[in-house]
Design a protein around this motif. Sequence first.
Motif, short mmCIF file in Angstrom:
data_model
loop_
_atom_site.label_atom_id
_atom_site.label_comp_id
_atom_site.label_asym_id
_atom_site.label_seq_id
_atom_site.Cartn_x
_atom_site.Cartn_y
_atom_site.Cartn_z
N ASP A 222 41.72 29.94 40.10
CA ASP A 222 41.32 31.17 40.72
C ASP A 222 40.95 31.82 39.31
O ASP A 222 40.29 32.07 38.72
CB ASP A 222 41.20 31.84 41.80
CG ASP A 222 41.08 31.39 42.78
OD1 ASP A 222 40.28 30.06 42.36
OD2 ASP A 222 41.30 31.42 43.37
N LYS A 223 42.01 32.00 38.63
CA LYS A 223 42.44 32.70 37.39
C LYS A 223 41.87 32.15 36.48
O LYS A 223 41.04 32.89 35.70
CB LYS A 223 43.90 33.51 37.25
CG LYS A 223 44.26 34.03 36.00
CD LYS A 223 45.49 34.72 35.86
CE LYS A 223 45.40 35.54 34.82
NZ LYS A 223 47.15 35.95 34.63
N ASP B 263 38.00 32.20 36.67
CA ASP B 263 37.35 33.29 36.55
C ASP B 263 37.37 33.90 35.13
O ASP B 263 36.73 34.53 34.08
CB ASP B 263 38.31 34.60 37.36
CG ASP B 263 37.92 36.79 37.12
OD1 ASP B 263 36.61 36.09 37.16
OD2 ASP B 263 38.37 36.71 36.58
N ARG C 52 34.80 32.08 33.08
CA ARG C 52 32.99 32.37 33.59
C ARG C 52 32.73 33.90 32.85
O ARG C 52 31.58 33.97 32.19
CB ARG C 52 32.98 31.71 34.80
CG ARG C 52 32.71 30.55 35.52
CD ARG C 52 32.88 30.14 37.17
NE ARG C 52 32.65 29.04 36.75
CZ ARG C 52 32.46 28.34 37.74
NH1 ARG C 52 32.81 29.21 39.05
NH2 ARG C 52 32.82 27.16 38.27
N THR C 53 33.28 34.74 32.41
CA THR C 53 33.66 36.33 32.08
C THR C 53 33.41 35.80 30.66
O THR C 53 32.74 36.85 30.49
CB THR C 53 34.78 36.88 32.75
OG1 THR C 53 34.69 36.59 34.81
CG2 THR C 53 34.38 38.26 32.46
#
Length: 542
Positions: free
Chosen positions: A363-364, A367, A370-371
């Motif tokens: 997940d990290k 994230d 994509r950020t």
Amino acid sequence: MLQAITINETDNIAVCLTDLSKGSEVIVNGKKYTLLNNVQAKHKFALTDLQKGDKVYMYGVLVGTAKEDIKEGDALTVNNIAHSASEYTGKSGAEINYQAPDVSDWESRTFKGYHREDGQVGTANYWLVFPLVFCENRNIEILKTAFYRVLGYEKENKYVSFLNDLLEGQNGSEQDTIITQVTTEKPVFENIDGVKFLTHQGGCGGIRQDSEILCRLLSGYINNPNVAGATVLSLGCQNAQIKLFKDSLKSVNPDFNKPLIILDQQEIGTEEELLKEAISQTLDGLIEANKIERKPAPLSKLSIGLECGGSDGFSGISANPTLGRVSDLVSELGGKAILSEFPELCGVEQELIDRMNDDKMVDKFIDLMRTYEKAAEDSGSGFDMNPSPGNIKDGLITDAMKSAGAAKKGGNSPVKDVLDYTEYVKNPGLNLLCTPGNDVESTTGLAGSGANIILFTTGLGTPTGNPVTPVIKVSSNSKLAEKMPDIIDFNTGPVIEGEKSIEEMGDDLLNLIIDVASGNKKTKAMELQQEDFIPWKRGVSL
């Protein structure tokens, strides 16, 4: 020597290993192809007819889409191929068959390093001097001139005689036993590899988050095992307050206990008082740091940063896979490997995700990727604009193509952690570190996250170095190594020429790493005093 090869059995394009002319007949994987254009070494040609919109594969992953009909034997260019990359989500469930390398020949090997109380081992022993804010840059430069001149590293200013007087000793002082005269023939402090002076343009102005990130980065530099201690200059009124810096240092290492000198100009008074105090206290710190000597350490104490810059069409075939071999060896030995440059993981995200065994880590990573990509797109750019003119000229015509080769630096071992920029490496094995693809911003981040050696591949040539971490420059091709011997430390060209395997090259490189880590050999960047330091402000930098 082969004329052209594929990297993966699913590839529908081949890369030329030498310049080939139109009409040349080339055999790839047992099939004969006739080239319809001149194709330079490092560039690619189609192995099958492609219709407009068809997908292009290299390294076994999607690297582009045909912008027009392309015939078998046609050269691929920016005019007929567009960037395209695979989508990624969570774990795909794909089976990863990783076979760890045999490290039996390396388990008893050691390097001579500087053992720190927190268990880290340095490949060098530096004293660091830097400001918390750009207002102190001039004072840092004055200190640099004095120390370089007197300690044998050069230039006249009024503080030279002051430092000389201290070094020549006072009655009954410890300095008497350290030095009787200044000489450039032999270092004043034989166990100190140098005093390194950093300057930057941050610490105040901009947004507060910039100062917070800067403090964390500088804290990582002090905590780096190659650093014995540090002198820090503060103006006093800046955003990067001393307390913020100390809190950042505590978050990086709660048990930090290296010598640390912090001086505030607005508290001390005159510039002369500040500089004399900095010189006196730094000299005392150097005397203590000089007492540390190199001692044997297992290879598990290596923390290698993996970086590429000025890449070419051979980087992902020779130099980067060689680093991948070293990364797998070091990881299996219990050391740490840090793969940086998130824009250059575009298109291989799913492969990396499938090598993770922790959902929070997945997940990290998603994230952060994509950020970062959204920030690039919001600014009117994007990862697809990452290849530089030099990359494109030498065969890397899409970002996914560049990324698929760049990711080879991380080898094949499981991913053990995902680090955001300025996070310090803790877990043995392969770590992914969010940095830009920009060479200096990325190497700056690697050292700040604890790398005690940086391996830097290049196909075009770049002089990049780092103030506290030795940078070993690895060439992807022999022509570059012969043309720019002043910046290249290691040549993987024999892989392209069919003379050595990736495994053999990786083993040779690890031997060089041990020599550099032991202080037996200086890298070319060290000899050139190439000490680049550019903090990333988290703006859009590809």
